[in-house]
Enzyme design. Sequence first.
Site, PDB file in Angstrom:
ATOM      1  N   LYS A  35       0.842  -1.204   0.000  1.00 49.86           N
ATOM      2  CA  LYS A  35       0.000   0.000   0.000  1.00 49.86           C
ATOM      3  C   LYS A  35       0.873   1.249   0.000  1.00 49.86           C
ATOM      4  CE  LYS A  35      -0.483  -0.246   5.014  1.00 49.86           C
ATOM      5  NZ  LYS A  35      -1.360  -0.657   6.123  1.00 49.86           N
ATOM      6  N   TYR A 260      18.635  28.916   9.721  1.00 53.38           N
ATOM      7  CA  TYR A 260      17.485  29.712  10.147  1.00 53.38           C
ATOM      8  C   TYR A 260      17.286  29.608  11.657  1.00 53.38           C
ATOM      9  CZ  TYR A 260      15.917  30.095   5.281  1.00 53.38           C
ATOM     10  OH  TYR A 260      15.828  30.373   3.954  1.00 53.38           O
TER      11      TYR A 260
HETATM   12  C1  LIG Z   1      -0.679  -1.746   6.639  1.00 55.30           C
HETATM   13  C2  LIG Z   1      -1.281  -3.034   7.041  1.00 55.30           C
HETATM   14  C3  LIG Z   1      -0.474  -4.136   7.331  1.00 55.30           C
HETATM   15  C4  LIG Z   1       1.040  -4.039   7.363  1.00 55.30           C
HETATM   16  O1  LIG Z   1       1.430  -3.364   8.522  1.00 55.30           O
HETATM   17  P1  LIG Z   1       2.973  -3.192   8.914  1.00 55.30           P
HETATM   18  O2  LIG Z   1       2.952  -2.600  10.254  1.00 55.30           O
HETATM   19  O3  LIG Z   1       3.550  -2.260   7.901  1.00 55.30           O
HETATM   20  O4  LIG Z   1       3.570  -4.527   8.841  1.00 55.30           O
HETATM   21  C5  LIG Z   1      -1.089  -5.327   7.636  1.00 55.30           C
HETATM   22  N1  LIG Z   1      -2.439  -5.433   7.662  1.00 55.30           N
HETATM   23  C6  LIG Z   1      -3.245  -4.400   7.404  1.00 55.30           C
HETATM   24  C7  LIG Z   1      -4.717  -4.576   7.469  1.00 55.30           C
HETATM   25  C8  LIG Z   1      -2.699  -3.155   7.086  1.00 55.30           C
HETATM   26  O5  LIG Z   1      -3.508  -2.131   6.815  1.00 55.30           O
END
Ligand SMILES: *Cc1c(COP(=O)(O)O)cnc(C)c1O
Length: 369
Positions: A35, A260
């Site tokens: 994702k 800055y």
């Molecule tokens: C993002 C997600 C994961 C992976 O999570 P990590 O902490 O990056 O391993 C797994 N299951 C679901 C439903 C997610 O949304």
Amino acid sequence: MPRPIEAVIHPQALAHNLRRARAHAPDARVWAVVKANAYGHGIERVYAGFQAADGFALLDLDEAQRVRALGWRGPILLLEGCFDARDLELCSRLSLWHTVHREAQIDWLAAHKTQAPHHVFLKMNSGMNRLGFTPSAYRSAWLRLSGLTQVESITLMTHFADADRDEPGGGMARQWAVFEATTRELPGERSLCNSAATLRHAPENAAVRGDWVRPGIALYGSAPDFPDRSIADWGLQPTMTLRSELIATQDLQPGDTVGYGSRYTALRPMRIGVVACGYADGYPRSAPNGAPILVDGVRCEMVGRVSMDMVTVDLTPAPTAHIGSEVTLWGQGPGGAVLPIDEVAHAAGTVGYELMCALALRVPTRVDD
Ligand SMILES: *Cc1c(COP(=O)(O)O)cnc(C)c1O
């Protein structure tokens, strides 16, 4: 010559980390979670490194189409399911598996005319209170789904709020107990583990491991439980390097200030380097004086405020550094040096996830060979 900054994606490290995740759950299948454009790495850039995955999990329909366009014929899972009844047509056409976390998604399926029945992941809210049916509503959702001709299989799924830390009798243990009690008599495969649960709990607990694990962050070389554990502890490798060069140096006298707001004041004569990387490249503006940074592979400290296009670094540990010296903001440095993204994130008060997802579009990115 272009500005010397670049990001480098490391396919061998992606493949290595996937093997590491699998080693923690050898009898389970592994969703490579891609994702957010593969956690900022770019889906097209990680695809080769994740060829050994059993499926790809994501939540954007557009990203699912990109994975299919790359030639992936195996499972793809939509982690948030459909956002609209019409999304089911794409699920049917591309054979996307999808999460069902609320009643309307069952209504849409019941009304959907599909050629091939769907693989559904039925999500339970085990305490996170974001998505999913509450334990009391879960069985009736399962019964409804199992009566639909549109549904071929129902995998029982939850997502832990507290898999990244151990509190005796708390968090994770409670969430798992709720899931166990509610699903005990239901048939079907199970999927519970994100990275933290895969690394910390899957090896010794077959029921937590389930049939499918869903690691994300660990595959990208960040420890889900940093600073409790580091990527070295878990045997993971950085998969994204953000590198640049020194484009200037300055010799400071005691009392001279940097950047800055004059946030840093030299207390002794010192040399600093100016790096072509700033918050417009995705480096966190919240990084404080002392945040770690590598110059020619030598660990140094950031000094002064991060600006849009530059950061400044104390060159005391790297006296031979010069204009053109290689700077590693995070990832793999020269000579085998490593600066885990977690250390930079921690210094800046955030997590590796946020930094890798925020890599800016203007940073030219290439895939290592
Ligand atoms: C993002 C997600 C994961 C992976 O999570 P990590 O902490 O990056 O391993 C797994 N299951 C679901 C439903 C997610 O949304």
